[in-house]
Design a protein around this motif. Structure first.
Motif, PDB file in Angstrom:
ATOM      1  N   UNK A   1       0.811  -1.215   0.000  1.00  0.00           N
ATOM      2  CA  UNK A   1       0.000   0.000   0.000  1.00  0.00           C
ATOM      3  C   UNK A   1       0.849   1.272   0.000  1.00  0.00           C
ATOM      4  N   UNK A   2       2.142   1.159   0.271  1.00  0.00           N
ATOM      5  CA  UNK A   2       3.009   2.338   0.331  1.00  0.00           C
ATOM      6  C   UNK A   2       4.231   2.221  -0.568  1.00  0.00           C
ATOM      7  N   UNK A   3       4.160   1.327  -1.549  1.00  0.00           N
ATOM      8  CA  UNK A   3       5.337   1.125  -2.400  1.00  0.00           C
ATOM      9  C   UNK A   3       5.580   2.303  -3.336  1.00  0.00           C
ATOM     10  N   UNK A   4       4.634   3.229  -3.440  1.00  0.00           N
ATOM     11  CA  UNK A   4       4.880   4.422  -4.254  1.00  0.00           C
ATOM     12  C   UNK A   4       6.063   5.213  -3.718  1.00  0.00           C
ATOM     13  N   UNK A   5       6.267   5.179  -2.408  1.00  0.00           N
ATOM     14  CA  UNK A   5       7.411   5.881  -1.814  1.00  0.00           C
ATOM     15  C   UNK A   5       8.717   5.282  -2.328  1.00  0.00           C
TER      16      UNK A   5
ATOM     17  N   UNK B   1      -7.057 -10.208   1.535  1.00  0.00           N
ATOM     18  CA  UNK B   1      -6.475  -8.975   2.076  1.00  0.00           C
ATOM     19  C   UNK B   1      -5.220  -8.583   1.304  1.00  0.00           C
ATOM     20  N   UNK B   2      -4.411  -9.572   0.911  1.00  0.00           N
ATOM     21  CA  UNK B   2      -3.230  -9.270   0.121  1.00  0.00           C
ATOM     22  C   UNK B   2      -3.612  -8.771  -1.272  1.00  0.00           C
ATOM     23  N   UNK B   3      -4.655  -9.364  -1.861  1.00  0.00           N
ATOM     24  CA  UNK B   3      -5.124  -8.908  -3.162  1.00  0.00           C
ATOM     25  C   UNK B   3      -5.634  -7.472  -3.094  1.00  0.00           C
ATOM     26  N   UNK B   4      -6.344  -7.150  -2.031  1.00  0.00           N
ATOM     27  CA  UNK B   4      -6.840  -5.780  -1.863  1.00  0.00           C
ATOM     28  C   UNK B   4      -5.688  -4.796  -1.705  1.00  0.00           C
ATOM     29  N   UNK B   5      -4.678  -5.165  -0.923  1.00  0.00           N
ATOM     30  CA  UNK B   5      -3.529  -4.278  -0.733  1.00  0.00           C
ATOM     31  C   UNK B   5      -2.791  -4.048  -2.037  1.00  0.00           C
ATOM     32  N   UNK B   6      -2.648  -5.099  -2.834  1.00  0.00           N
ATOM     33  CA  UNK B   6      -1.956  -4.959  -4.121  1.00  0.00           C
ATOM     34  C   UNK B   6      -2.729  -4.051  -5.066  1.00  0.00           C
ATOM     35  N   UNK B   7      -4.057  -4.202  -5.130  1.00  0.00           N
ATOM     36  CA  UNK B   7      -4.864  -3.380  -6.037  1.00  0.00           C
ATOM     37  C   UNK B   7      -4.850  -1.921  -5.591  1.00  0.00           C
ATOM     38  N   UNK B   8      -4.970  -1.679  -4.287  1.00  0.00           N
ATOM     39  CA  UNK B   8      -4.947  -0.297  -3.802  1.00  0.00           C
ATOM     40  C   UNK B   8      -3.585   0.359  -3.990  1.00  0.00           C
ATOM     41  N   UNK B   9      -2.548  -0.436  -4.078  1.00  0.00           N
ATOM     42  CA  UNK B   9      -1.222   0.141  -4.269  1.00  0.00           C
ATOM     43  C   UNK B   9      -0.863   0.429  -5.708  1.00  0.00           C
ATOM     44  N   UNK B  10      -1.668  -0.026  -6.675  1.00  0.00           N
ATOM     45  CA  UNK B  10      -1.333   0.154  -8.091  1.00  0.00           C
ATOM     46  C   UNK B  10      -1.490   1.600  -8.567  1.00  0.00           C
ATOM     47  N   UNK B  11      -2.583   2.313  -8.285  1.00  0.00           N
ATOM     48  CA  UNK B  11      -2.739   3.667  -8.856  1.00  0.00           C
ATOM     49  C   UNK B  11      -1.572   4.612  -8.606  1.00  0.00           C
ATOM     50  N   UNK B  12      -0.999   4.691  -7.397  1.00  0.00           N
ATOM     51  CA  UNK B  12       0.112   5.640  -7.215  1.00  0.00           C
ATOM     52  C   UNK B  12       1.378   5.275  -7.975  1.00  0.00           C
ATOM     53  N   UNK B  13       1.541   4.003  -8.369  1.00  0.00           N
ATOM     54  CA  UNK B  13       2.786   3.593  -9.023  1.00  0.00           C
ATOM     55  C   UNK B  13       2.583   3.305 -10.498  1.00  0.00           C
ATOM     56  N   UNK B  14       1.420   3.611 -11.052  1.00  0.00           N
ATOM     57  CA  UNK B  14       1.139   3.257 -12.448  1.00  0.00           C
ATOM     58  C   UNK B  14       2.152   3.882 -13.399  1.00  0.00           C
ATOM     59  N   UNK B  15       2.581   5.100 -13.123  1.00  0.00           N
ATOM     60  CA  UNK B  15       3.532   5.772 -14.012  1.00  0.00           C
ATOM     61  C   UNK B  15       4.912   5.137 -13.987  1.00  0.00           C
ATOM     62  N   UNK B  16       5.201   4.352 -12.961  1.00  0.00           N
ATOM     63  CA  UNK B  16       6.530   3.744 -12.847  1.00  0.00           C
ATOM     64  C   UNK B  16       6.578   2.321 -13.396  1.00  0.00           C
ATOM     65  N   UNK B  17       5.439   1.761 -13.758  1.00  0.00           N
ATOM     66  CA  UNK B  17       5.406   0.371 -14.213  1.00  0.00           C
ATOM     67  C   UNK B  17       5.757   0.289 -15.693  1.00  0.00           C
ATOM     68  N   UNK B  18       6.645  -0.626 -16.089  1.00  0.00           N
ATOM     69  CA  UNK B  18       6.965  -0.793 -17.511  1.00  0.00           C
ATOM     70  C   UNK B  18       5.750  -1.310 -18.289  1.00  0.00           C
ATOM     71  N   UNK B  19       5.629  -0.883 -19.526  1.00  0.00           N
ATOM     72  CA  UNK B  19       4.481  -1.285 -20.353  1.00  0.00           C
ATOM     73  C   UNK B  19       4.447  -2.790 -20.571  1.00  0.00           C
ATOM     74  N   UNK B  20       5.601  -3.383 -20.818  1.00  0.00           N
ATOM     75  CA  UNK B  20       5.638  -4.828 -21.042  1.00  0.00           C
ATOM     76  C   UNK B  20       5.236  -5.589 -19.787  1.00  0.00           C
ATOM     77  N   UNK B  21       5.590  -5.062 -18.630  1.00  0.00           N
ATOM     78  CA  UNK B  21       5.174  -5.703 -17.377  1.00  0.00           C
ATOM     79  C   UNK B  21       3.658  -5.657 -17.227  1.00  0.00           C
ATOM     80  N   UNK B  22       3.055  -4.550 -17.617  1.00  0.00           N
ATOM     81  CA  UNK B  22       1.596  -4.421 -17.523  1.00  0.00           C
ATOM     82  C   UNK B  22       0.908  -5.436 -18.425  1.00  0.00           C
ATOM     83  N   UNK B  23       1.400  -5.575 -19.660  1.00  0.00           N
ATOM     84  CA  UNK B  23       0.737  -6.454 -20.621  1.00  0.00           C
ATOM     85  C   UNK B  23       0.956  -7.927 -20.286  1.00  0.00           C
ATOM     86  N   UNK B  24       2.192  -8.286 -19.998  1.00  0.00           N
ATOM     87  CA  UNK B  24       2.544  -9.699 -19.881  1.00  0.00           C
ATOM     88  C   UNK B  24       2.312 -10.288 -18.496  1.00  0.00           C
TER      89      UNK B  24
END
Length: 760
Positions: free
Chosen positions: A349-353, A381-404
């Motif tokens: 939930x705080x990996x954007x930092x 609970x882990x799935x919820x934490x992972x989903x809530x943590x995605x929006x702040x880090x979306x700009x840092x994720x590689x495109x190929x990682x998102x697709x594959x």
């Protein structure tokens, strides 16, 4: 004595065994050894070497966190005397004048001295007798510790020197610390001068009252009193209001964390007390005091990682950029132990930092693996934490990682969602953030995940609408497949708004309807582009030859358009808030309103298919109508028009109908189509309302018989044609109105065409 923060001695000093940790070595060269002056008596003539031996003996017997800790005993040779102690950074005599210290660190250091002196008086029963800046050492971990026991003595009843002497010395030392290294008593080793200065201490305290503060100044006036009974005990000094500071209390607890044996108390202090007080502690102390304590007491205590991760992330988020690298080791250490459920949830939930502040490939790779692993696990609970943590880090994720990796993991979340509105809402927010990173190839994979959020709750419907608008606002050209648009975006919105018709708020309803219209426009545009591609393919393929090229060149798309602006009253009736209706008059005679929806492709195609016939048809009709006029004249414009026979008949009927009701100025002759058009333009503002204002069109009998043609022409003709269709509208008796921009433009265009045709 000279000390070195190393593990070896220089010159011919005796060797000290390696201890696998840092230490400071105190070295004394015997050539500097001197004895006391003879006036002190023969029995007390002690040399400096004797004082060193006595001090080392005292340090060996005293074991306390506020006393210098001896690591290696004294070794004595003919040239050197040396012993090793814990790592020392400096003593106060060098530290304060040269570097200075923060006021918070002053409070903390003085409290540590009070703690150590209290131990000497109450437990060890020793009087220090030499409290001065030279005998107070600051360790590499910024702890203040007492040394210099060369003049210490046992505290005995009836002794002429009591603990009050140490209290007085402590007061003088405190004033020197707060004054920034300025001596309160400078007697130049003269006893008479010392007595005079001590009698004037009240005046000296007034000079440094601003540095001391009101509470500490009041206490120092008692500590430095010449009356011994007035001086408070050391324990009472620690209770004054000056030292009542939450930050000081938290740092003292952190210093003593190693002496706390209850894991629950440690965890509460780290996750609550320390995290809450860190923002009020100066940043230099984060890395000079806090971080070293955590390394000493928590680095190997894995069970405390879920608690210590909170202050460490706070430090990483708010520290200066040049201090970030100091936290890299800790972050790697934490990610190695994310098997602990609470630690993993906090990191997700705080990996954007971490992505934003820490540049470390190892940390980023571990985080990417952690996200996918958490989405694929069975722990909700882990799935919820992972989903809530995605929006702040979306700009840092590689495109190929998102697709594959990421999107395939999201597609497996159907059991997790299962009509759960909060979970589906979190996923839609995550998908909206990820959509900014997708191109035209990866976006279809993302929007296909929208359908797994199958709830028809109004919140979900609105979230899908916002997702559509975000995708379109970013780049609508990425939506290239009409089937994907209709299936994954349009269908959920239409079915959702239909099923929750009465539950959506007016604002949300309008928002969803706007998104639906946007998607319909996109599908329509894709259809137009597809047909244009086929037309270009046929043309360039030579299927139509020269005729095809001519027909394309005569299409209304390639003809110039003139923009016409006309004022329309607002709904509120306030003329000051009038808005303008924008229309475009194409060169083939059609009036197009760009504010309304585009007409269908079939209608547009029928109007553009036979351009070579339209004006010729109008010319033949005019020849038949003008046989009784001032002379025969054939009006031929270009190569013709695109109007069907029904359209020609309808137009002929309109002109004949208008001739049956001539105006006063036109009686006695038959009117041509152009003259009628010019007259209708002059009457477009003859009524109280604007002629460009939208109103229902009264259909004549011929229009009813030719409904298809009239419907098609009503979408493209000038608004002034309504005047020609109403035979009951009087042509006379209407006060002249100021010509509008449309009438002026129409008049000029007709005159231009007429002059051109007459020349022909």
């Amino acid at each position: 004595m000279r000390y070195r923060s190393k593990n070896s001695l220089a010159g011919r000093a005796p060797e000290i065994p390696q201890q696998h940790k840092e230490s400071s070595v105190f070295v004394f060269e015997r050539k500097n050894n001197v004895k006391a002056a003879p006036r002190l008596g023969r029995m007390n003539r002690l040399a400096l070497s004797d004082l060193i031996r006595y001090e080392v003996t005292q340090l060996t017997t005293l074991q306390h966190p506020r006393i210098i800790h001896l690591i290696h005993p004294l070794e004595d040779t003919k040239e050197y005397m040396a012993f090793a102690a814990e790592p020392i950074y400096a003593n106060l005599e060098n530290l304060i004048p040269d570097e200075g210290i923060d006021k918070l660190e002053m409070k903390l250091g003085v409290l540590q001295l009070i703690d150590g002196l209290s131990y000497l008086h109450n437990s060890a029963k020793i009087l220090h007798g030499n409290l001065c800046p030279q005998s107070i050492y600051v360790t590499t971990s910024r702890l203040w510790k007492i040394g210099g026991f060369s003049f210490s003595s046992a505290a005995k009843d009836g002794h002429t020197v009591t603990s009050a002497a140490d209290v007085f010395s402590l007061g003088v030392l405190i004033c020197w610390i707060y004054a920034g290294g300025k001596r309160l008593i400078d007697a130049k080793n003269n006893l008479e001068t010392h007595a005079i200065v001590c009698g004037q201490l009240d005046a000296a305290l007034i000079c440094i009252s601003e540095q001391l503060g009101a509470n500490l100044k009041e206490s120092m006036s008692k500590v430095l009193s010449m009356e011994v009974d007035v001086r408070p005990s050391v324990q009472l000094l620690a209770l004054i209001k000056h030292f009542d500071d939450p930050c000081v209390s938290a740092l003292r607890q952190l210093d003593d964390l190693g002496q706390e044996f209850d894991p629950a108390n440690k965890a509460h202090f780290l996750s609550q007390t320390l995290q809450q007080t860190l923002p009020n502690i100066p940043e230099p102390l984060w890395f000079s005091r806090v971080l070293p304590r955590l390394c000493d007491h928590v680095y190997d205590s894995h069970e405390l990682f879920p608690a210590v991760v909170k202050p460490l992330f706070l430090m990483l988020e708010h520290c200066e950029s040049h201090n970030i690298h100091k936290l890299r080791t800790w972050m790697r250490r934490l990610l190695e132990h994310t098997s602990q459920k609470s630690l993993r949830a906090f990191v997700l939930e705080n990996m954007a930092v971490l992505f934003r502040r820490l540049t470390d490939d190892k940390v980023e790779d571990r985080l990417l693996d952690l996200i996918v692993h958490s989405l694929n696990c069975d722990d909700a609970s882990m799935q919820s934490s992972a989903i809530r943590g995605i929006p702040p880090i979306a700009d840092f994720l590689p495109s190929q990682y998102i697709i594959r990796r990421l999107l395939p993991s999201i597609h497996t979340l159907q059991p997790y969602l299962n009509d759960n509105v909060p979970r589906q809402l979190d996923l839609l927010v995550a998908l909206a953030a990820l959509s900014d990173k997708c191109d035209s190839l990866s976006l279809p994979h993302l929007i296909s995940s929208v359908v797994i959020c199958n709830s028809t709750h109004p919140v979900i419907i609105h979230a899908k609408s916002r997702l559509v608008q975000r995708v379109v606002t970013r780049d609508p050209s990425r939506l290239r497949n009409p089937m994907d648009v209709a299936t994954h975006l349009l269908a959920p919105l239409v079915s959702g708004i239909a099923s929750r018709f009465t539950e959506l708020s007016p604002a949300h309803f309008d928002d969803v309807m706007s998104s639906i219209r946007i998607l319909l426009d996109i599908i329509e545009q894709l259809r137009y582009e597809n047909e244009d591609q086929h037309v270009k393919h046929r043309v360039h393929g030579g299927g139509l030859g020269r005729l095809g090229n001519r027909r394309v060149s005569m299409s209304s798309n390639n003809l110039p358009r003139v923009m016409i602006s006309a004022a329309r009253p607002s709904i509120s009736g306030d003329n000051r808030n009038d808005f303008r209706k924008m229309s475009f008059l194409s060169a083939d005679g059609r009036l197009e309103d760009r504010g309304s929806r585009r007409e269908s492709k079939d209608s547009r195609g029928s109007l553009e298919s036979d351009v070579s016939i339209r004006i010729a048809g109008w010319g033949s009709t005019l020849d038949e109508l003008n046989t009784g006029g001032r002379g025969r004249g054939r009006w031929r414009i270009g190569n013709g028009s695109d109007v069907s026979d029904e359209s020609c008949q309808s137009a002929s009927h309109q002109i004949q109908q208008h001739q049956n009701h001539p105006t006063n100025g036109q009686k006695g002759r038959r009117q041509s189509w152009l003259e009628g058009y010019m007259h209708s333009c002059s009457l477009e503002q003859g009524s109280a309302g604007s002629s460009l204002e939208a109103r229902p069109i009264e259909r004549s009998t011929s229009m009813k018989r030719n409904g298809t043609a009239v419907e098609r022409r009503s979408r493209t003709r000038s608004p002034t044609a309504d005047l020609l269709q109403d035979p009951s509208r009087p042509a006379s008796g209407v006060p002249p109105a100021r010509p509008s921009s449309f009438s002026n433009l129409g008049h000029n265009l007709v005159l231009t065409y007429r002059n051109f045709w007459q020349k022909e």
